[in-house]
Design a protein around this motif. Structure first.
Motif, PDB file in Angstrom:
ATOM      1  N   TRP A 131     121.004  18.906 111.288  1.00 56.55           N
ATOM      2  CA  TRP A 131     120.815  17.919 112.342  1.00 56.55           C
ATOM      3  C   TRP A 131     120.600  18.677 113.648  1.00 56.55           C
ATOM      4  N   VAL A 132     119.721  18.166 114.478  1.00 56.74           N
ATOM      5  CA  VAL A 132     119.496  18.735 115.803  1.00 56.74           C
ATOM      6  C   VAL A 132     119.740  17.627 116.806  1.00 56.74           C
ATOM      7  N   ARG A 133     120.493  17.923 117.846  1.00 60.02           N
ATOM      8  CA  ARG A 133     120.851  16.899 118.823  1.00 60.02           C
ATOM      9  C   ARG A 133     119.758  16.773 119.881  1.00 60.02           C
ATOM     10  N   VAL A 134     119.402  15.529 120.169  1.00 64.09           N
ATOM     11  CA  VAL A 134     118.385  15.219 121.175  1.00 64.09           C
ATOM     12  C   VAL A 134     119.076  14.526 122.351  1.00 64.09           C
ATOM     13  N   PHE A 135     118.777  14.988 123.555  1.00 60.42           N
ATOM     14  CA  PHE A 135     119.306  14.410 124.793  1.00 60.42           C
ATOM     15  C   PHE A 135     118.332  13.347 125.273  1.00 60.42           C
ATOM     16  N   VAL A 136     118.850  12.160 125.590  1.00 66.00           N
ATOM     17  CA  VAL A 136     118.046  11.075 126.159  1.00 66.00           C
ATOM     18  C   VAL A 136     118.677  10.721 127.498  1.00 66.00           C
ATOM     19  N   GLY A 137     117.886  10.778 128.558  1.00 66.98           N
ATOM     20  CA  GLY A 137     118.396  10.598 129.913  1.00 66.98           C
ATOM     21  C   GLY A 137     118.642   9.160 130.310  1.00 66.98           C
ATOM     22  N   GLY A 138     119.274   8.417 129.477  1.00 63.93           N
ATOM     23  CA  GLY A 138     119.672   7.046 129.795  1.00 63.93           C
ATOM     24  C   GLY A 138     120.849   6.674 128.921  1.00 63.93           C
ATOM     25  N   GLY A 139     121.788   5.923 129.485  1.00 61.63           N
ATOM     26  CA  GLY A 139     122.972   5.537 128.733  1.00 61.63           C
ATOM     27  C   GLY A 139     123.350   4.097 129.010  1.00 61.63           C
ATOM     28  N   ARG A 140     124.649   3.841 129.028  1.00 63.58           N
ATOM     29  CA  ARG A 140     125.135   2.466 129.221  1.00 63.58           C
ATOM     30  C   ARG A 140     124.636   1.837 130.521  1.00 63.58           C
ATOM     31  N   ARG A 141     124.617   2.621 131.613  1.00 64.01           N
ATOM     32  CA  ARG A 141     124.157   2.048 132.893  1.00 64.01           C
ATOM     33  C   ARG A 141     122.708   1.585 132.819  1.00 64.01           C
ATOM     34  N   ALA A 142     121.915   2.186 131.944  1.00 63.52           N
ATOM     35  CA  ALA A 142     120.515   1.771 131.777  1.00 63.52           C
ATOM     36  C   ALA A 142     120.390   0.677 130.715  1.00 63.52           C
ATOM     37  N   GLY A 143     121.521   0.244 130.168  1.00 64.98           N
ATOM     38  CA  GLY A 143     121.497  -0.810 129.161  1.00 64.98           C
ATOM     39  C   GLY A 143     121.121  -0.321 127.773  1.00 64.98           C
ATOM     40  N   ILE A 144     121.188   0.984 127.537  1.00 65.42           N
ATOM     41  CA  ILE A 144     120.791   1.552 126.248  1.00 65.42           C
ATOM     42  C   ILE A 144     121.848   1.247 125.197  1.00 65.42           C
ATOM     43  N   ARG A 145     121.387   0.797 124.034  1.00 66.10           N
ATOM     44  CA  ARG A 145     122.261   0.536 122.889  1.00 66.10           C
ATOM     45  C   ARG A 145     121.771   1.373 121.717  1.00 66.10           C
ATOM     46  N   PRO A 146     122.607   1.633 120.722  1.00 65.66           N
ATOM     47  CA  PRO A 146     122.149   2.393 119.558  1.00 65.66           C
ATOM     48  C   PRO A 146     120.886   1.809 118.927  1.00 65.66           C
ATOM     49  N   ALA A 147     120.818   0.487 118.840  1.00 68.51           N
ATOM     50  CA  ALA A 147     119.651  -0.146 118.230  1.00 68.51           C
ATOM     51  C   ALA A 147     118.370   0.152 119.013  1.00 68.51           C
ATOM     52  N   ASP A 148     118.471   0.295 120.337  1.00 66.35           N
ATOM     53  CA  ASP A 148     117.295   0.623 121.149  1.00 66.35           C
ATOM     54  C   ASP A 148     116.781   2.010 120.785  1.00 66.35           C
ATOM     55  N   LEU A 149     117.708   2.947 120.616  1.00 62.88           N
ATOM     56  CA  LEU A 149     117.318   4.318 120.298  1.00 62.88           C
ATOM     57  C   LEU A 149     116.731   4.411 118.896  1.00 62.88           C
ATOM     58  N   VAL A 150     117.390   3.775 117.937  1.00 64.16           N
ATOM     59  CA  VAL A 150     116.879   3.794 116.562  1.00 64.16           C
ATOM     60  C   VAL A 150     115.498   3.144 116.516  1.00 64.16           C
ATOM     61  N   GLY A 151     115.345   2.009 117.171  1.00 56.92           N
ATOM     62  CA  GLY A 151     114.059   1.315 117.180  1.00 56.92           C
ATOM     63  C   GLY A 151     112.960   2.140 117.818  1.00 56.92           C
ATOM     64  N   ALA A 152     113.270   2.778 118.941  1.00 56.80           N
ATOM     65  CA  ALA A 152     112.267   3.599 119.618  1.00 56.80           C
ATOM     66  C   ALA A 152     111.884   4.796 118.767  1.00 56.80           C
ATOM     67  N   ILE A 153     112.859   5.447 118.157  1.00 52.51           N
ATOM     68  CA  ILE A 153     112.567   6.629 117.342  1.00 52.51           C
ATOM     69  C   ILE A 153     111.727   6.260 116.131  1.00 52.51           C
ATOM     70  N   THR A 154     112.113   5.211 115.413  1.00 55.91           N
ATOM     71  CA  THR A 154     111.369   4.863 114.204  1.00 55.91           C
ATOM     72  C   THR A 154     109.973   4.342 114.531  1.00 55.91           C
ATOM     73  N   ALA A 155     109.845   3.555 115.595  1.00 53.19           N
ATOM     74  CA  ALA A 155     108.535   2.988 115.944  1.00 53.19           C
ATOM     75  C   ALA A 155     107.607   4.029 116.567  1.00 53.19           C
ATOM     76  N   GLU A 156     108.106   4.786 117.521  1.00 48.73           N
ATOM     77  CA  GLU A 156     107.248   5.711 118.260  1.00 48.73           C
ATOM     78  C   GLU A 156     106.905   6.960 117.448  1.00 48.73           C
ATOM     79  N   ALA A 157     107.882   7.497 116.712  1.00 45.75           N
ATOM     80  CA  ALA A 157     107.638   8.727 115.954  1.00 45.75           C
ATOM     81  C   ALA A 157     107.176   8.440 114.531  1.00 45.75           C
ATOM     82  N   GLY A 158     107.277   7.189 114.105  1.00 49.14           N
ATOM     83  CA  GLY A 158     106.850   6.837 112.753  1.00 49.14           C
ATOM     84  C   GLY A 158     107.699   7.490 111.680  1.00 49.14           C
TER      85      GLY A 158
END
Length: 98
Positions: A18-45
């Motif tokens: 596993w390699v850890r990826v830093f994303v510059g947004g968190g709770r204050r930006a309204g980020i939820r786990p589902a947002d990250l999973v959705g973005a990764i699967t949709a954008e990276a295919g």
């Protein structure tokens, strides 16, 4: 919560650590786990099985991604919007988990 929001999977798919990826947004930006999973699967295919533990803090998020697709994921997310924002996305070079 202080720990990861998803339990780590037993191990990454065949493709290395596993390699850890830093994303510059968190709770204050309204980020939820589902947002990250959705973005990764949709954008990276890539399938959700290449995504491991997700940790969201107030200011940033950390996502474990299978090593064989991490470059693809980082490149795809750099141009993506998550919750209406374009966020800094890069490898978290200080932490590799196996």
């Amino acid at each position: 919560p202080a720990g990861p929001l998803r339990a780590p999977r037993p191990g990454p798919p065949a493709g290395g650590p596993w390699v850890r990826v830093f994303v510059g947004g968190g709770r204050r930006a309204g980020i939820r786990p589902a947002d990250l999973v959705g973005a990764i699967t949709a954008e990276a295919g890539v399938p959700g099985s290449v995504i491991g533990a997700i940790q969201i803090t107030d200011g940033f998020s950390l996502v474990d991604v299978a090593g064989d697709v991490v470059d693809r994921v980082v490149q795809a997310l750099r141009g993506a919007t998550i919750r209406g924002r374009t966020l800094v996305v890069r490898l978290d070079r200080d932490s590799r988990s196996e």
